[in-house]
Write a protein that holds these residues in place. Structure first.
Motif, PDB file in Angstrom:
ATOM      1  N   UNK A 138      75.499 -69.058 -99.388  1.00 21.64           N
ATOM      2  CA  UNK A 138      74.506 -68.031 -99.103  1.00 21.64           C
ATOM      3  C   UNK A 138      73.740 -68.490 -97.866  1.00 21.64           C
ATOM      4  N   UNK A 139      73.945 -67.821 -96.746  1.00 25.38           N
ATOM      5  CA  UNK A 139      73.345 -68.196 -95.463  1.00 25.38           C
ATOM      6  C   UNK A 139      72.204 -67.254 -95.102  1.00 25.38           C
ATOM      7  N   UNK A 140      71.204 -67.806 -94.457  1.00 27.37           N
ATOM      8  CA  UNK A 140      70.193 -66.983 -93.782  1.00 27.37           C
ATOM      9  C   UNK A 140      70.701 -66.701 -92.374  1.00 27.37           C
ATOM     10  N   UNK A 141      69.997 -65.834 -91.655  1.00 24.99           N
ATOM     11  CA  UNK A 141      70.385 -65.572 -90.272  1.00 24.99           C
ATOM     12  C   UNK A 141      70.246 -66.852 -89.437  1.00 24.99           C
ATOM     13  N   UNK A 142      69.299 -67.722 -89.802  1.00 23.70           N
ATOM     14  CA  UNK A 142      69.137 -69.009 -89.110  1.00 23.70           C
ATOM     15  C   UNK A 142      70.363 -69.887 -89.318  1.00 23.70           C
ATOM     16  N   UNK A 143      70.912 -69.884 -90.529  1.00 29.19           N
ATOM     17  CA  UNK A 143      72.108 -70.680 -90.824  1.00 29.19           C
ATOM     18  C   UNK A 143      73.319 -70.194 -90.037  1.00 29.19           C
ATOM     19  N   UNK A 144      73.479 -68.877 -89.927  1.00 29.22           N
ATOM     20  CA  UNK A 144      74.647 -68.352 -89.206  1.00 29.22           C
ATOM     21  C   UNK A 144      74.524 -68.654 -87.715  1.00 29.22           C
TER      22      UNK A 144
ATOM     23  N   UNK B  13      60.036 -73.206-100.617  1.00 31.01           N
ATOM     24  CA  UNK B  13      61.098 -72.782 -99.703  1.00 31.01           C
ATOM     25  C   UNK B  13      60.976 -71.313 -99.334  1.00 31.01           C
ATOM     26  N   UNK B  14      60.393 -70.522-100.225  1.00 30.70           N
ATOM     27  CA  UNK B  14      60.195 -69.103 -99.908  1.00 30.70           C
ATOM     28  C   UNK B  14      59.106 -68.925 -98.864  1.00 30.70           C
ATOM     29  N   UNK B  15      58.059 -69.744 -98.956  1.00 34.93           N
ATOM     30  CA  UNK B  15      56.931 -69.576 -98.043  1.00 34.93           C
ATOM     31  C   UNK B  15      57.152 -70.314 -96.723  1.00 34.93           C
ATOM     32  N   UNK B  16      57.611 -71.556 -96.801  1.00 33.12           N
ATOM     33  CA  UNK B  16      57.767 -72.368 -95.596  1.00 33.12           C
ATOM     34  C   UNK B  16      59.223 -72.324 -95.148  1.00 33.12           C
ATOM     35  N   UNK B  17      59.565 -71.270 -94.434  1.00 31.31           N
ATOM     36  CA  UNK B  17      60.947 -71.096 -94.000  1.00 31.31           C
ATOM     37  C   UNK B  17      61.267 -72.071 -92.873  1.00 31.31           C
ATOM     38  N   UNK B  18      62.498 -72.565 -92.893  1.00 27.97           N
ATOM     39  CA  UNK B  18      62.938 -73.554 -91.912  1.00 27.97           C
ATOM     40  C   UNK B  18      63.491 -72.810 -90.700  1.00 27.97           C
ATOM     41  N   UNK B  19      62.614 -72.450 -89.752  1.00 25.45           N
ATOM     42  CA  UNK B  19      63.042 -71.638 -88.620  1.00 25.45           C
ATOM     43  C   UNK B  19      62.604 -72.254 -87.304  1.00 25.45           C
ATOM     44  N   UNK B  20      63.218 -71.786 -86.232  1.00 25.78           N
ATOM     45  CA  UNK B  20      62.868 -72.197 -84.882  1.00 25.78           C
ATOM     46  C   UNK B  20      62.265 -70.987 -84.188  1.00 25.78           C
ATOM     47  N   UNK B  21      61.047 -71.114 -83.679  1.00 28.64           N
ATOM     48  CA  UNK B  21      60.345 -69.950 -83.153  1.00 28.64           C
ATOM     49  C   UNK B  21      61.061 -69.367 -81.937  1.00 28.64           C
ATOM     50  N   UNK B  22      61.751 -70.208 -81.173  1.00 31.30           N
ATOM     51  CA  UNK B  22      62.530 -69.703 -80.039  1.00 31.30           C
ATOM     52  C   UNK B  22      63.656 -68.802 -80.503  1.00 31.30           C
ATOM     53  N   UNK B  23      64.382 -69.243 -81.534  1.00 30.02           N
ATOM     54  CA  UNK B  23      65.436 -68.409 -82.107  1.00 30.02           C
ATOM     55  C   UNK B  23      64.871 -67.111 -82.669  1.00 30.02           C
ATOM     56  N   UNK B  24      63.710 -67.219 -83.336  1.00 34.50           N
ATOM     57  CA  UNK B  24      63.088 -66.038 -83.932  1.00 34.50           C
ATOM     58  C   UNK B  24      62.752 -64.997 -82.861  1.00 34.50           C
ATOM     59  N   UNK B  25      62.189 -65.467 -81.758  1.00 31.06           N
ATOM     60  CA  UNK B  25      61.792 -64.554 -80.696  1.00 31.06           C
ATOM     61  C   UNK B  25      63.019 -63.918 -80.033  1.00 31.06           C
ATOM     62  N   UNK B  26      64.008 -64.747 -79.693  1.00 33.14           N
ATOM     63  CA  UNK B  26      65.212 -64.226 -79.049  1.00 33.14           C
ATOM     64  C   UNK B  26      65.894 -63.195 -79.946  1.00 33.14           C
ATOM     65  N   UNK B  27      65.980 -63.513 -81.226  1.00 35.27           N
ATOM     66  CA  UNK B  27      66.641 -62.620 -82.186  1.00 35.27           C
ATOM     67  C   UNK B  27      65.861 -61.324 -82.359  1.00 35.27           C
ATOM     68  N   UNK B  28      64.536 -61.453 -82.511  1.00 36.99           N
ATOM     69  CA  UNK B  28      63.708 -60.263 -82.707  1.00 36.99           C
ATOM     70  C   UNK B  28      63.816 -59.322 -81.514  1.00 36.99           C
ATOM     71  N   UNK B  29      63.700 -59.880 -80.327  1.00 44.57           N
ATOM     72  CA  UNK B  29      63.739 -59.041 -79.129  1.00 44.57           C
ATOM     73  C   UNK B  29      65.099 -58.372 -78.983  1.00 44.57           C
TER      74      UNK B  29
END
Length: 553
Positions: free
Chosen positions: A466-472, A149-165
């Protein structure tokens, strides 16, 4: 623990797990380590690495076709019953990464890349199965889950990009949003340190992801990319080669890393930092999708941190501010679009003689209240990669337990202050600690948290998380839905009462609750794509028109 209870707690992971094939399963004997190492030494290292890179991006249909051909060959030549392996994965991410480590640790550079032959493909598959047999077998399930779970994070690359930018390229520039003495101009510091902007870094990194999306692979040398040609017809033609160099590690350096970490099958920090393998001064291959996509948000955080010395904590102190601001914005946007009349309460000072700050955010609907504590941090390497028990305990305390206790204590203090009317009539509390990455949802560790918190919290606390930014982001999407759906508290209550220990996002997916991006995040994603496509593509108009129709409908 009763077997039924164990099945319930680990049910979410059992649904997601996919076993992979090993040499022993197919041939009935364990491989001999020295023989495997000698095989690696006898092969053209560069050729095998190029094939492994392709296998990491292979589409499922082609992977299954190769697997069935291989298994049929083994059955016909050796009389082995390979039917039992037909549903197992042949190119699993963990086995591929561990194969990289073995190849780099024991292989010998040839400096010669030849055209592939059929035997190269067979040898690579054979090595993959053999090396998979050296992955840890007698590992406690919770220790295994911690690493997975630490290595294979459950994320959406679209969300990651929008959030990062939005966080790094927009919010972090808005000096007027922050106390002057806390502000750090990370965008200017990034340019001064690396020689290119965060926007340019994101554009190149995102474009490189297209190299490792699931696809029909050529099984040829054409897979190798040239840093000077990849962006030659774009605005990035001059700066992209430098960014690619900064994302690359050469075989000699990778060999040193692989040798020093060969006994830890979960330590891939080096290739998360350098997700491209340099074959020579101009050519490279990507390791895999996971390590390359890591660079969009988490990896960018570490690259920005790299602009400052270890002693310089200014970025660490500052980053929590845009992180909190992002959560504030997505919460407000969600409430604006909701069919319910949620009340948003921002942080306030309830002190009289001296300052006493409330929790970061409150969300209220009638007698139900969500309290959110935002902490712009994540589990440490010592806990997530090394599995150090003391580090695990400290991380759970810092990321999960302390913020929950802090939020509850602050709430009780407010009830005894002149600001108690803000929460008049509240009966049910749901407390959320939000981190960049939450602590992995490992049953035994979360049970320890429960033991600590159940005797320490107020009676009206109905759930804590305990939420990640993806959960929120998922929570905000549920709040923003206009259809006739229940209030968000129903989902939190069901999650807290669930016997399966899993992240909030996983809980929703396994409860067959469809997750989408909120309209606001889609707007940010389109804006990010527009900036990136204009830098990365020769003629982006048609692609942008398609994305606009898809994301902003």
């Amino acid at each position: 623990m009763k077997l039924d209870d164990k099945k319930k707690k680990y049910g979410a992971f059992a649904k997601a797990a996919r076993p992979f094939i090993t040499y022993q399963q197919v041939y009935g004997i364990e491989p001999i380590k020295d023989e495997v190492i000698n095989s690696i030494k006898s092969l053209n290292l560069e050729n095998i690495l190029i094939l492994v890179s392709q296998f990491s991006a292979i589409e499922e249909y082609q992977a299954n076709k190769i697997k069935h051909i291989y298994l049929d060959t083994i059955r016909n030549f050796f009389g082995r019953n390979t039917e039992i392996n037909k549903d197992e994965v042949i190119f699993a991410p963990q086995s591929i990464l561990y194969l990289y480590k073995w190849l780099l640790a024991y292989g010998q550079e040839s400096k010669l890349i030849e055209e592939f032959q059929k035997k190269d493909v067979v040898n690579t598959i054979q090595l993959s199965l053999q090396v998979s047999d050296f992955l840890p077998k007698n590992i406690e399930i919770d220790d295994f889950l911690l690493h997975v779970l630490s290595f294979s994070k459950h994320t959406n690359i679209g969300n990651e990009l929008a959030r990062a930018y939005f966080i790094y390229c927009e919010l972090a520039k808005e000096r007027n949003l922050y106390i002057e003495k806390e502000f750090v101009d990370i965008n200017e510091d990034f340019i001064n340190f690396y020689g290119y902007s965060i926007e340019q870094y994101l554009a190149v990194n995102f474009a490189l992801l297209n190299l490792v999306l699931p696809q029909k692979i050529p099984l040829s040398r054409s897979w190798v990319k040239n840093k000077n040609k990849l962006f030659k017809n774009t605005e990035l033609k001059k700066i992209a080669p430098k960014i690619i160099d900064d994302l690359s590690i050469n075989i000699s350096e990778a060999k040193e890393w692989a040798k020093s970490t060969i006994d830890n099958s979960w330590d891939y920090l080096k290739i998360q930092q350098f997700p491209l393998l340099k074959l020579n001064s101009d050519e490279f291959i990507p390791f895999n999708y996971d390590v390359l996509s890591n660079g969009i948000f988490d990896g960018l955080y570490h690259r920005i941190r790299g602009c400052y010395s270890k002693e310089d904590k200014r970025f660490l102190d500052f980053f929590g501010r845009p992180f909190e601001k992002y959560i504030e914005i997505i919460l407000k946007k969600a409430i604006q679009n909701s069919r319910f009349k949620y009340e948003y309460i921002e942080e306030f000072d309830y002190g009289t003689k001296s300052q006493a700050l409330s929790s970061d955010f409150y969300l209220r609907l009638n007698e139900d209240l969500i309290i959110i504590e935002a902490k712009g941090t994540r589990p440490t390497v010592n806990s997530s990669i090394k599995g150090d028990k003391k580090a695990i305990k400290n991380d759970l305390q810092k990321l999960f337990i302390d913020p929950i206790l802090q939020a509850d204590k602050t709430y009780q203090n407010i009830l005894n202050s002149s600001f108690s009317d803000k929460f008049y009539g509240v009966q049910n509390l749901y407390i959320i600690s939000v981190n960049l990455n939450s602590f992995p949802s490992v049953p035994s560790f979360y049970e320890e948290v429960d033991e600590i918190l159940k005797e320490s919290l107020s009676n009206n606390v109905k759930g804590y998380f305990n939420f990640s930014i993806t959960d929120i982001e998922a929570l905000c999407y549920l709040i923003s839905r206009k259809a006739k759906k229940p209030p968000i508290f129903r989902y939190l209550e069901n999650k807290f009462k669930s016997s399966e220990i899993q992240s909030f996002t996983w809980f929703l997916e396994h409860s067959s609750i469809p997750l989408k991006r909120s309209h606001w995040i889609n707007e940010q994603l389109y804006y990010s794509f527009k900036k990136i496509y204009e830098m990365s593509f020769e003629n982006p108009e048609n692609s942008l028109a398609f994305l606009k129709k898809k994301l902003l409908k």
